[in-house]
Scaffold this motif. Structure first.
Motif, PDB file in Angstrom:
ATOM      1  N   CYS A   1       1.515   9.935   7.171  1.00  0.00           N
ATOM      2  CA  CYS A   1       0.985   9.955   5.805  1.00  0.00           C
ATOM      3  C   CYS A   1       0.716   8.551   5.282  1.00  0.00           C
ATOM      4  O   CYS A   1       1.158   7.555   5.854  1.00  0.00           O
ATOM      5  CB  CYS A   1       1.924  10.730   4.896  1.00  0.00           C
ATOM      6  SG  CYS A   1       3.462   9.882   4.566  1.00  0.00           S
TER       7      CYS A   1
ATOM      8  N   GLU B   1       1.812   7.027   2.671  1.00  0.00           N
ATOM      9  CA  GLU B   1       3.012   6.285   2.247  1.00  0.00           C
ATOM     10  C   GLU B   1       3.684   5.601   3.449  1.00  0.00           C
ATOM     11  O   GLU B   1       4.099   4.456   3.361  1.00  0.00           O
ATOM     12  CB  GLU B   1       4.026   7.222   1.568  1.00  0.00           C
ATOM     13  CG  GLU B   1       3.648   7.648   0.154  1.00  0.00           C
ATOM     14  CD  GLU B   1       2.571   8.731   0.120  1.00  0.00           C
ATOM     15  OE1 GLU B   1       2.342   9.382   1.171  1.00  0.00           O
ATOM     16  OE2 GLU B   1       1.941   8.910  -0.938  1.00  0.00           O
ATOM     17  N   GLU B   2       3.763   6.347   4.555  1.00  0.00           N
ATOM     18  CA  GLU B   2       4.382   5.776   5.756  1.00  0.00           C
ATOM     19  C   GLU B   2       3.559   4.601   6.287  1.00  0.00           C
ATOM     20  O   GLU B   2       4.104   3.580   6.690  1.00  0.00           O
ATOM     21  CB  GLU B   2       4.495   6.836   6.857  1.00  0.00           C
ATOM     22  CG  GLU B   2       5.683   7.754   6.721  1.00  0.00           C
ATOM     23  CD  GLU B   2       5.688   8.796   7.820  1.00  0.00           C
ATOM     24  OE1 GLU B   2       6.301   8.546   8.861  1.00  0.00           O
ATOM     25  OE2 GLU B   2       5.042   9.843   7.632  1.00  0.00           O
TER      26      GLU B   2
ATOM     27  N   SER C   1       4.036   1.701   4.067  1.00  0.00           N
ATOM     28  CA  SER C   1       5.392   1.182   4.241  1.00  0.00           C
ATOM     29  C   SER C   1       5.494   0.347   5.522  1.00  0.00           C
ATOM     30  O   SER C   1       6.057  -0.756   5.521  1.00  0.00           O
ATOM     31  CB  SER C   1       6.350   2.376   4.277  1.00  0.00           C
ATOM     32  OG  SER C   1       7.642   1.957   4.510  1.00  0.00           O
ATOM     33  N   ASP C   2       4.921   0.853   6.604  1.00  0.00           N
ATOM     34  CA  ASP C   2       4.940   0.126   7.887  1.00  0.00           C
ATOM     35  C   ASP C   2       4.143  -1.174   7.791  1.00  0.00           C
ATOM     36  O   ASP C   2       4.548  -2.210   8.315  1.00  0.00           O
ATOM     37  CB  ASP C   2       4.344   0.997   9.005  1.00  0.00           C
ATOM     38  CG  ASP C   2       5.318   2.071   9.456  1.00  0.00           C
ATOM     39  OD1 ASP C   2       6.468   2.057   8.988  1.00  0.00           O
ATOM     40  OD2 ASP C   2       4.916   2.936  10.264  1.00  0.00           O
TER      41      ASP C   2
ATOM     42  N   ALA D   1       3.514  -2.932   5.096  1.00  0.00           N
ATOM     43  CA  ALA D   1       4.235  -3.894   4.243  1.00  0.00           C
ATOM     44  C   ALA D   1       5.380  -4.550   5.014  1.00  0.00           C
ATOM     45  O   ALA D   1       5.575  -5.766   4.945  1.00  0.00           O
ATOM     46  CB  ALA D   1       4.757  -3.192   2.998  1.00  0.00           C
ATOM     47  N   LEU D   2       6.119  -3.738   5.776  1.00  0.00           N
ATOM     48  CA  LEU D   2       7.237  -4.289   6.556  1.00  0.00           C
ATOM     49  C   LEU D   2       6.719  -5.241   7.635  1.00  0.00           C
ATOM     50  O   LEU D   2       7.282  -6.322   7.845  1.00  0.00           O
ATOM     51  CB  LEU D   2       8.058  -3.161   7.184  1.00  0.00           C
ATOM     52  CG  LEU D   2       9.290  -3.605   7.966  1.00  0.00           C
ATOM     53  CD1 LEU D   2      10.303  -4.291   7.063  1.00  0.00           C
ATOM     54  CD2 LEU D   2       9.951  -2.419   8.659  1.00  0.00           C
TER      55      LEU D   2
ATOM     56  N   ILE E   1       5.943  -8.480   6.031  1.00  0.00           N
ATOM     57  CA  ILE E   1       7.155  -9.240   5.705  1.00  0.00           C
ATOM     58  C   ILE E   1       7.789  -9.849   6.951  1.00  0.00           C
ATOM     59  O   ILE E   1       8.259 -10.984   6.927  1.00  0.00           O
ATOM     60  CB  ILE E   1       8.155  -8.327   4.957  1.00  0.00           C
ATOM     61  CG1 ILE E   1       7.685  -8.174   3.506  1.00  0.00           C
ATOM     62  CG2 ILE E   1       9.569  -8.861   4.990  1.00  0.00           C
ATOM     63  CD1 ILE E   1       8.320  -7.048   2.783  1.00  0.00           C
ATOM     64  N   GLN E   2       7.766  -9.091   8.025  1.00  0.00           N
ATOM     65  CA  GLN E   2       8.365  -9.593   9.270  1.00  0.00           C
ATOM     66  C   GLN E   2       7.429 -10.530  10.039  1.00  0.00           C
ATOM     67  O   GLN E   2       7.820 -11.087  11.059  1.00  0.00           O
ATOM     68  CB  GLN E   2       8.735  -8.408  10.177  1.00  0.00           C
ATOM     69  CG  GLN E   2       9.922  -7.606   9.669  1.00  0.00           C
ATOM     70  CD  GLN E   2      10.457  -6.646  10.729  1.00  0.00           C
ATOM     71  OE1 GLN E   2       9.697  -6.092  11.518  1.00  0.00           O
ATOM     72  NE2 GLN E   2      11.756  -6.456  10.751  1.00  0.00           N
TER      73      GLN E   2
ATOM     74  N   ARG F   1       4.683  -9.736  11.691  1.00  0.00           N
ATOM     75  CA  ARG F   1       4.320  -9.165  12.986  1.00  0.00           C
ATOM     76  C   ARG F   1       2.895  -8.609  13.023  1.00  0.00           C
ATOM     77  O   ARG F   1       2.535  -7.922  13.963  1.00  0.00           O
ATOM     78  CB  ARG F   1       5.270  -8.008  13.324  1.00  0.00           C
ATOM     79  CG  ARG F   1       6.687  -8.441  13.587  1.00  0.00           C
ATOM     80  CD  ARG F   1       7.526  -7.253  13.993  1.00  0.00           C
ATOM     81  NE  ARG F   1       8.931  -7.594  14.003  1.00  0.00           N
ATOM     82  CZ  ARG F   1       9.538  -8.212  15.009  1.00  0.00           C
ATOM     83  NH1 ARG F   1       8.859  -8.522  16.080  1.00  0.00           N
ATOM     84  NH2 ARG F   1      10.814  -8.501  14.939  1.00  0.00           N
TER      85      ARG F   1
ATOM     86  N   LEU G   1       3.884  -1.439  -3.930  1.00  0.00           N
ATOM     87  CA  LEU G   1       4.807  -1.314  -2.801  1.00  0.00           C
ATOM     88  C   LEU G   1       5.070  -2.676  -2.162  1.00  0.00           C
ATOM     89  O   LEU G   1       6.212  -3.032  -1.871  1.00  0.00           O
ATOM     90  CB  LEU G   1       4.219  -0.344  -1.768  1.00  0.00           C
ATOM     91  CG  LEU G   1       5.127  -0.006  -0.588  1.00  0.00           C
ATOM     92  CD1 LEU G   1       5.051   1.471  -0.275  1.00  0.00           C
ATOM     93  CD2 LEU G   1       4.764  -0.777   0.661  1.00  0.00           C
TER      94      LEU G   1
ATOM     95  N   LEU H   1       7.361  -4.773  -4.359  1.00  0.00           N
ATOM     96  CA  LEU H   1       8.759  -4.343  -4.249  1.00  0.00           C
ATOM     97  C   LEU H   1       9.364  -4.742  -2.899  1.00  0.00           C
ATOM     98  O   LEU H   1      10.513  -5.151  -2.822  1.00  0.00           O
ATOM     99  CB  LEU H   1       8.866  -2.823  -4.438  1.00  0.00           C
ATOM    100  CG  LEU H   1       8.624  -2.322  -5.863  1.00  0.00           C
ATOM    101  CD1 LEU H   1       8.490  -0.799  -5.873  1.00  0.00           C
ATOM    102  CD2 LEU H   1       9.747  -2.743  -6.800  1.00  0.00           C
ATOM    103  N   GLU H   2       8.577  -4.628  -1.848  1.00  0.00           N
ATOM    104  CA  GLU H   2       9.060  -5.004  -0.514  1.00  0.00           C
ATOM    105  C   GLU H   2       9.380  -6.504  -0.443  1.00  0.00           C
ATOM    106  O   GLU H   2      10.378  -6.902   0.144  1.00  0.00           O
ATOM    107  CB  GLU H   2       8.025  -4.639   0.560  1.00  0.00           C
ATOM    108  CG  GLU H   2       8.007  -3.171   0.924  1.00  0.00           C
ATOM    109  CD  GLU H   2       9.224  -2.733   1.736  1.00  0.00           C
ATOM    110  OE1 GLU H   2       9.808  -3.552   2.431  1.00  0.00           O
ATOM    111  OE2 GLU H   2       9.588  -1.545   1.642  1.00  0.00           O
TER     112      GLU H   2
ATOM    113  N   LEU I   1      12.513  -7.027  -2.320  1.00  0.00           N
ATOM    114  CA  LEU I   1      13.627  -6.496  -1.527  1.00  0.00           C
ATOM    115  C   LEU I   1      14.009  -7.479  -0.412  1.00  0.00           C
ATOM    116  O   LEU I   1      15.191  -7.755  -0.191  1.00  0.00           O
ATOM    117  CB  LEU I   1      13.194  -5.152  -0.917  1.00  0.00           C
ATOM    118  CG  LEU I   1      14.256  -4.272  -0.284  1.00  0.00           C
ATOM    119  CD1 LEU I   1      15.365  -3.968  -1.270  1.00  0.00           C
ATOM    120  CD2 LEU I   1      13.615  -2.974   0.208  1.00  0.00           C
TER     121      LEU I   1
END
Lengths: 118, 152
Positions: free
Chosen positions: A6, A8-9, A12-13, A15-16, A19-20, A22, A44, A47-48, A51
């Motif tokens: 979806c 959102e997933e 989310s992936d 954004a991560l 941040i990492q 990658r 999102l 917020l990430e 976080l």
């Protein structure tokens, strides 16, 4: 985007991954594009990032005395083991040549007791 | 890579991970030593591992579990609420992390603090990658909600 994966997933992936650090160049471009075009993704990502900043506080550096102490304990215990191993080899070879079998066993048992008691 | 290089590069990761899990400085130091002693003794295996960091953190986690067993903790799955330190930096964050189960907390820690991948975390925690991904997704959403609430 795969079926069953979806939005959102995916966001989310992405954004991560950002941040990492990658992401590929193409994925980074997608992040920048979404951040300007899609308010959901922008929120999102915000917020990430926040976080990540909060959680980074959990990272602790090893206090220098702990780092040094641990290093030397590891080194010395392995050095002890090595020297014990070497001594064992030399002593056993000498014993094999000069001492009769029964006496040899007595010596080795005695040595084992000493090591245990130490 | 020599032992000295490995030690210099990963000692902070191991220490920080153990501090995240335990609130006992003495025990952290002891497990830190045992971890690197095991690393030293198994240096020959290093060339066969994909990620030295996850290999070392796996050893650290095993040593931690062994210690908890030896001091007769019944719950060897590392109940986060029981073990987690009281973060002096941010008690609210601590409270939120306490609401996660221990595996989810470890996953969040690994992703954001150690920048590990889901694959690496799966190896360290010895669970399927799919589980890491789903737990990460849920935990991160929870944490974002907390941040959203804190910002209002």
């Amino acid at each position: 985007m795969n079926q069953g994966y979806c939005k959102e997933e995916y966001y989310s992936d992405l954004a991560l991954g950002y941040i990492q650090g990658r992401l590929s160049i193409l994925e980074k471009q997608t992040v920048f594009r979404l951040a300007t075009e899609d308010p959901d993704f922008r929120e999102l990502l915000r917020l990430e990032l926040e976080l990540a900043k909060e959680l980074a506080k959990l990272k602790e550096s090893t206090p220098r005395p702990v780092a040094v102490n641990s290093y030397y304990k590891v080194k010395s215990s392995t050095a002890d083991a090595l020297s014990c191993g070497f001594t064992d080899v030399v002593l056993t070879s000498i014993l094999n040549i000069i001492v009769p079998q029964s006496a040899r066993e007595m010596i080795l048992i005695r040595k084992g007791v000493c090591v245990y008691e130490r | 890579m020599s032992f000295d290089e490995i030690y210099a590069r990963y000692v902070d990761s191991v220490y920080s991970f153990l501090k995240f899990k335990l609130n006992d400085e003495y025990l952290v130091e002891e497990i830190l030593q045992e971890t690197f002693l095991a690393v030293y003794r198994n240096l020959n295996k290093l060339s066969t591992v994909q990620s030295p960091k996850s290999w070392i953190l796996t050893i650290a986690r095993h040593k931690l579990v062994d210690h908890l067993r030896s001091i007769k903790h019944e719950e060897v799955t590392l109940d986060h609420s029981m073990l987690v330190q009281e973060f002096s930096t941010d008690l609210v964050l601590n409270e939120v992390l306490n609401q996660l189960d221990s595996t989810a907390a470890a996953i969040v820690y690994g992703l954001y603090v150690e920048q590990l991948t889901c694959q690496e975390l799966a190896e360290i925690l010895e669970i399927p990658v799919g589980t890491v991904k789903s737990k990460a997704y849920t935990a991160r959403a929870k944490l974002r909600n907390w941040l959203k609430g804190a910002g209002q």
